[in-house]
Design an enzyme around this catalytic site. Structure first.
Site, PDB file in Angstrom:
ATOM      1  N   HIS A   1      54.842 -23.342  22.445  1.00 14.44           N
ATOM      2  CA  HIS A   1      53.519 -23.663  21.885  1.00 14.44           C
ATOM      3  C   HIS A   1      53.324 -23.034  20.506  1.00 14.44           C
ATOM      4  CE1 HIS A   1      50.886 -24.522  25.662  1.00 14.44           C
ATOM      5  NE2 HIS A   1      52.149 -24.754  25.983  1.00 14.44           N
TER       6      HIS A   1
ATOM      7  N   TYR B   1      47.449 -18.594  35.170  1.00 18.35           N
ATOM      8  CA  TYR B   1      48.466 -19.520  34.644  1.00 18.35           C
ATOM      9  C   TYR B   1      49.433 -18.707  33.792  1.00 18.35           C
ATOM     10  CZ  TYR B   1      49.956 -24.287  33.530  1.00 18.35           C
ATOM     11  OH  TYR B   1      50.665 -25.453  33.431  1.00 18.35           O
TER      12      TYR B   1
ATOM     13  N   LYS C   1      50.237 -18.974  39.234  1.00 18.40           N
ATOM     14  CA  LYS C   1      51.132 -20.116  38.981  1.00 18.40           C
ATOM     15  C   LYS C   1      52.107 -19.743  37.882  1.00 18.40           C
ATOM     16  CE  LYS C   1      50.923 -24.695  36.830  1.00 18.40           C
ATOM     17  NZ  LYS C   1      50.339 -26.036  36.934  1.00 18.40           N
TER      18      LYS C   1
ATOM     19  N   LYS D   1      54.728 -20.867  35.226  1.00 11.67           N
ATOM     20  CA  LYS D   1      55.233 -22.003  34.464  1.00 11.67           C
ATOM     21  C   LYS D   1      56.736 -21.798  34.294  1.00 11.67           C
ATOM     22  CE  LYS D   1      53.610 -25.033  33.062  1.00 11.67           C
ATOM     23  NZ  LYS D   1      53.578 -26.407  33.538  1.00 11.67           N
TER      24      LYS D   1
ATOM     25  N   ASN E   1      57.986 -28.310  35.628  1.00 10.49           N
ATOM     26  CA  ASN E   1      57.735 -29.518  34.818  1.00 10.49           C
ATOM     27  C   ASN E   1      58.912 -30.481  34.818  1.00 10.49           C
ATOM     28  OD1 ASN E   1      55.532 -27.781  32.741  1.00 10.49           O
ATOM     29  ND2 ASN E   1      55.021 -29.753  33.642  1.00 10.49           N
TER      30      ASN E   1
ATOM     31  N   ASN F   1      51.288 -33.078  38.492  1.00 11.98           N
ATOM     32  CA  ASN F   1      50.475 -33.657  37.429  1.00 11.98           C
ATOM     33  C   ASN F   1      51.387 -34.517  36.564  1.00 11.98           C
ATOM     34  OD1 ASN F   1      51.239 -30.732  36.402  1.00 11.98           O
ATOM     35  ND2 ASN F   1      51.072 -32.027  34.582  1.00 11.98           N
TER      36      ASN F   1
ATOM     37  N   HIS G   1      44.439 -29.878  36.787  1.00  8.70           N
ATOM     38  CA  HIS G   1      45.452 -29.657  35.753  1.00  8.70           C
ATOM     39  C   HIS G   1      44.782 -29.192  34.462  1.00  8.70           C
ATOM     40  CE1 HIS G   1      47.759 -31.458  32.284  1.00  8.70           C
ATOM     41  NE2 HIS G   1      48.678 -30.707  32.834  1.00  8.70           N
ATOM     42  N   SER G   2      45.562 -28.503  33.644  1.00 12.90           N
ATOM     43  CA  SER G   2      45.002 -28.066  32.365  1.00 12.90           C
ATOM     44  C   SER G   2      46.053 -28.090  31.268  1.00 12.90           C
ATOM     45  CB  SER G   2      44.478 -26.639  32.539  1.00 12.90           C
ATOM     46  OG  SER G   2      44.460 -25.951  31.322  1.00 12.90           O
TER      47      SER G   2
HETATM   48  O1  GKR Z   1      50.898 -26.140  28.354  1.00 11.68           O
HETATM   49  O2  GKR Z   1      53.041 -26.047  28.224  1.00 11.68           O
HETATM   50  C1  GKR Z   1      52.018 -26.348  28.799  1.00 11.68           C
HETATM   51  C2  GKR Z   1      52.083 -26.987  30.140  1.00 11.68           C
HETATM   52  O3  GKR Z   1      53.370 -27.129  30.592  1.00 11.68           O
HETATM   53  C3  GKR Z   1      51.382 -28.311  30.110  1.00 11.68           C
HETATM   54  O4  GKR Z   1      51.870 -29.088  29.062  1.00 11.68           O
HETATM   55  C4  GKR Z   1      51.484 -29.062  31.396  1.00 11.68           C
HETATM   56  O5  GKR Z   1      50.917 -30.329  31.209  1.00 11.68           O
HETATM   57  O6  GKR Z   1      50.020 -27.404  32.294  1.00 11.68           O
HETATM   58  C5  GKR Z   1      50.716 -28.520  32.525  1.00 11.68           C
HETATM   59  C6  GKR Z   1      51.368 -28.583  33.887  1.00 11.68           C
HETATM   60  O7  GKR Z   1      50.818 -28.095  34.837  1.00 11.68           O
HETATM   61  O8  GKR Z   1      52.400 -29.226  34.025  1.00 11.68           O
HETATM   62 MG    MG Z   2      52.222 -29.061  36.206  1.00 10.04          MG
END
Ligand code: GKR
Ligand code: MG
Length: 445
Positions: free
Chosen positions: A55, A154, A212, A214, A245, A292, A343-344
């Protein structure tokens, strides 16, 4: 009835006042949309890592201000990017001259422009109606069924905000720098230990009790070790989620499922891409699965009834086409035996408030929602006052009418100026990632 002169005058004054009030009332309900202002903005984004890359330095949003004939202004926020600014500009033709009360009338046409454009407009209409009728947005949609909305932590792997490669980005147009002048102080989080520490600090600061991770960033084994480290940090007592993802193969996802099944996994989110691969992983591993990514539109539901890829859908009022669409999804999900979470993506305070209302009018949201809001730099939001507080892992549904927050015109102007000067026109996590790790590709693990 015999009235003296004074009584006559008082009666006449009351009648005139009544007429005036009646006129004022009639005027207050004239919510014909006379003007729509779209403002693209850029807000600072720390170097969070995901399957898409890194990001930053800014994330983009579009702010909507919709004026009505009686002078009420409804506000909305939706995803960013020039394509969406253009879609919103195009949508003006469908919306101007209609009543804010009639947002479902243009829903169908606006959806031809994109769900996220419609979602922003619907929000602005609902906000205008709420302000005009002195009701909270959730009251207009049958709620609220809850006043406190729970959120999950998150957790992103990340670089230091003052990493030299990141600071060397020509798109940066603010005064961020090193040390105390860095965008934030969450530090470098690229090991299991530092991730467990981040989870602990988030818990201390915001009170989150569900975490959660990532994933889809490093070797899956390192990410599972990070999840385990988080689990140990909370003595195995806090529910966990992991979201690669869709960067894992079916084989990897099944191997990793075996390694996490002894932990309190609330759900396994999008380990693989596509409904049939998700369905295969779900059948073979037996974990609760969420998405999502593979069910993100009403059109995807029919296939999902056949492929059975999930137990939980992360709804998103931008992606699904409005708060009312999330309510419809809730009804359908219920019948299919699915639960909802939220979702965000990076967002500002108007979306934050809208997400609170989504949770307040959608009883099928039974899992703590996601939000990127803790990653928004304090003072960077575009609403009046400070960033909205998160306490005990929860946020309060706003009490004010409409969506419940107001735009701060100076902050919006500053964020628009940043947008103009930074030159970013869409999210592009790949380019920053390639500067940090030359040759980086979104390959599959
Ligand atoms: O913000 O990098 C991110 C997330 O990976 C986002 O793009 C995803 O759409 O938050 C999201 C998710 O739950 O997959
Ligand atoms: Mg996701």
């Amino acid at each position: 009835m015999n009235l003296d002169r004074r009584q006559w005058l008082a009666l006449a004054a009351a009648a005139v006042a009544g007429q005036f009030n009646a006129r004022a009332h009639a005027a207050a309900s004239d919510l014909t949309i006379t003007r729509i202002k779209i403002t693209p903005i850029a807000l600072p984004d720390p170097p969070l890592l995901a399957a898409s890359g890194c990001h930053g330095p800014y994330f983009l949003r579009n702010i909507i201000e919709l004026s009505t004939a009686d002078g009420v202004v409804g506000i909305g926020e939706t995803r960013g990017g020039l394509h969406l600014t253009k879609a919103l500009e195009k949508a003006k033709g469908l919306v101007l001259g209609k009543s804010a009360f009639a947002y479902r009338q243009f829903a169908r046409q606006a959806k031809t422009i994109t769900n996220d454009a419609y979602a922003g407009l619907e929000l602005a209409c609902l906000d205008a109606i709420g302000r005009a009728t002195k009701r909270r947005l959730s009251e207009l949609l049958g709620g609220p069924i809850r006043e406190q909305i729970p959120f999950a932590s998150y957790l992103f792997f990340r670089y230091n905000a003052d990493h030299p490669v990141i600071l060397d980005d020509a798109r940066i147009v603010d005064g961020r720098g090193k040390g105390d002048a860095a965008l934030d102080q969450w530090g470098d989080v690229r090991t299991p230990e530092s991730m467990a520490e981040l989870a602990w600090r988030f818990h201390q600061k915001f009170g989150f009790k569900v975490h959660k991770l990532k994933a889809g960033v490093f070797e899956p084994q390192l990410e599972i070790a990070a999840l385990r480290a988080i689990n140990e940090r909370f003595d195995g007592k806090h529910p966990l989620r992991i979201d690669p993802n869709a960067r894992w193969s079916v084989d990897t996802a099944l191997k990793m499922a075996k390694q996490i099944e002894d932990m309190p996994i609330e759900y396994y989110e999008d380990p693989v891409g596509g409904q049939s691969a998700m369905g295969e992983v779900r059948t073979k591993c037996g974990l609760t699965m969420s998405t999502n990514m593979c069910v993100t539109r009403f059109e995807h539901i029919a296939e999902a009834i056949r492929t059975k890829p999930i137990d939980v859908v992360l709804c998103d009022h931008h992606g699904w086409g409005g708060i009312t669409a999330c309510q419809a999804l809730g009804t359908i999900a219920d019948k299919l035996g699915w639960a909802l979470s939220q979702h965000s993506n990076n967002h500002g305070g108007v979306t934050m408030a809208a997400m609170l209302h989504v949770a307040a009018v959608t009883p099928q949201i039974t899992f703590d929602s996601d939000t990127h809001y803790p990653h928004l730099i304090e003072g960077a939001d575009i609403i009046e006052g400070t960033n909205l507080p998160i306490r005990g892992g929860q946020m309060k549904l706003p009490k004010q009418h409409g969506v419940g927050v107001n735009l701060d015109a100076d902050k919006v102007a500053r964020a628009h100026e940043t947008y103009r000067r930074c030159g970013m026109k869409q999210r592009d996590d790949g380019s920053l990632m390639r500067r940090l790790a030359p040759g980086w590709k979104r390959s599959q693990f």
